[in-house]
Design a protein around this motif. Structure first.
Motif, PDB file in Angstrom:
ATOM      1  N   PHE A  70       0.582  -1.537  -0.522  1.00 30.67           N
ATOM      2  CA  PHE A  70       0.139   0.461  -0.050  1.00 30.67           C
ATOM      3  C   PHE A  70       0.879   1.098  -0.065  1.00 30.67           C
ATOM      4  O   PHE A  70       0.868   1.877  -0.564  1.00 30.67           O
ATOM      5  CB  PHE A  70      -1.130  -0.112   1.212  1.00 30.67           C
ATOM      6  N   ALA A  71       2.107   1.205   0.561  1.00 27.79           N
ATOM      7  CA  ALA A  71       2.468   2.767   1.029  1.00 27.79           C
ATOM      8  C   ALA A  71       3.299   2.645  -0.153  1.00 27.79           C
ATOM      9  O   ALA A  71       3.635   3.696  -0.735  1.00 27.79           O
ATOM     10  CB  ALA A  71       3.692   2.151   1.824  1.00 27.79           C
ATOM     11  N   GLN A  72       3.793   1.487  -1.197  1.00 30.15           N
ATOM     12  CA  GLN A  72       4.318   1.638  -2.449  1.00 30.15           C
ATOM     13  C   GLN A  72       3.791   2.301  -3.716  1.00 30.15           C
ATOM     14  O   GLN A  72       4.245   2.842  -4.161  1.00 30.15           O
ATOM     15  CB  GLN A  72       5.302   0.145  -2.805  1.00 30.15           C
ATOM     16  N   MET A  73       2.589   1.966  -3.006  1.00 27.44           N
ATOM     17  CA  MET A  73       1.789   2.535  -4.471  1.00 27.44           C
ATOM     18  C   MET A  73       1.113   4.018  -3.982  1.00 27.44           C
ATOM     19  O   MET A  73       1.295   4.489  -4.981  1.00 27.44           O
ATOM     20  CB  MET A  73       0.662   1.665  -4.886  1.00 27.44           C
ATOM     21  N   ALA A  74       1.392   4.453  -2.526  1.00 28.16           N
ATOM     22  CA  ALA A  74       0.866   5.718  -2.152  1.00 28.16           C
ATOM     23  C   ALA A  74       1.736   7.133  -2.841  1.00 28.16           C
ATOM     24  O   ALA A  74       1.648   7.764  -3.070  1.00 28.16           O
ATOM     25  CB  ALA A  74       0.786   5.957  -0.703  1.00 28.16           C
TER      26      ALA A  74
END
Length: 159
Positions: A70-74
């Motif tokens: 999720f953090a990588q996508m953000a």
């Protein structure tokens, strides 16, 4: 291309009914809902279906294997992670939301771990009575998403 809107994100949700309610809310308001695994229920859970009703087909639900994904996508999309927390330091009504914000709600049972708390761009709080512990996750999501959409004049048009 449709203007990007703020989106709700659920960190390892525990209660299928809350997730179903937020699927319905996201569908009705034309926003995405991100679900960060693992969840405390199966995706075919009866309570999830009942709360989401027939809105699942209208909803844009994005599932992430874990917080790192999720953090990588953000990061890749240049989006801020805005954590709603009882430990937040900015009232949600005083915070300046942007269109790409990811409005992160913690687990109903335990919130988010410290490393997720620290990773957030900002930590907001819904002001409440001092003797209250917390507001229901689905209600909190509705309050915060509505304020973000109001600030950005991004509610769907009626009709």
């Amino acid at each position: 291309m449709q203007q990007q809107k703020p989106a709700l994100a659920l960190y390892q949700p525990d209660i299928a009914g809350n997730t179903g309610t937020l699927i319905r809310l996201s569908a009705c308001l034309g926003t995405q809902l991100h679900i960060i695994a693992p969840a405390g229920f199966r995706h075919d859970d009866k309570a999830l279906r009942r709360a989401g009703m027939d809105y699942a087909a209208l909803a844009s639900v994005v599932r992430h294997d874990d917080f790192a994904a999720f953090a990588q996508m953000a990061s890749a999309q240049g989006r801020r992670i805005i954590l709603a927390s009882t430990r937040g330091n900015i009232p949600h009504t005083d915070f300046a939301f942007t269109a790409g914000d990811l409005l992160l709600l913690g687990r109903e049972s335990s919130g988010v771990p410290d490393d997720v708390h620290e990773r957030a761009t900002a930590r907001i709080v819904i002001p409440m009575h001092q003797d209250a512990r917390s507001i229901n996750q689905a209600v909190s999501g509705a309050i915060i998403l509505s304020e973000a959409l109001r600030q950005l004049s991004a509610f769907p048009t009626a009709g």
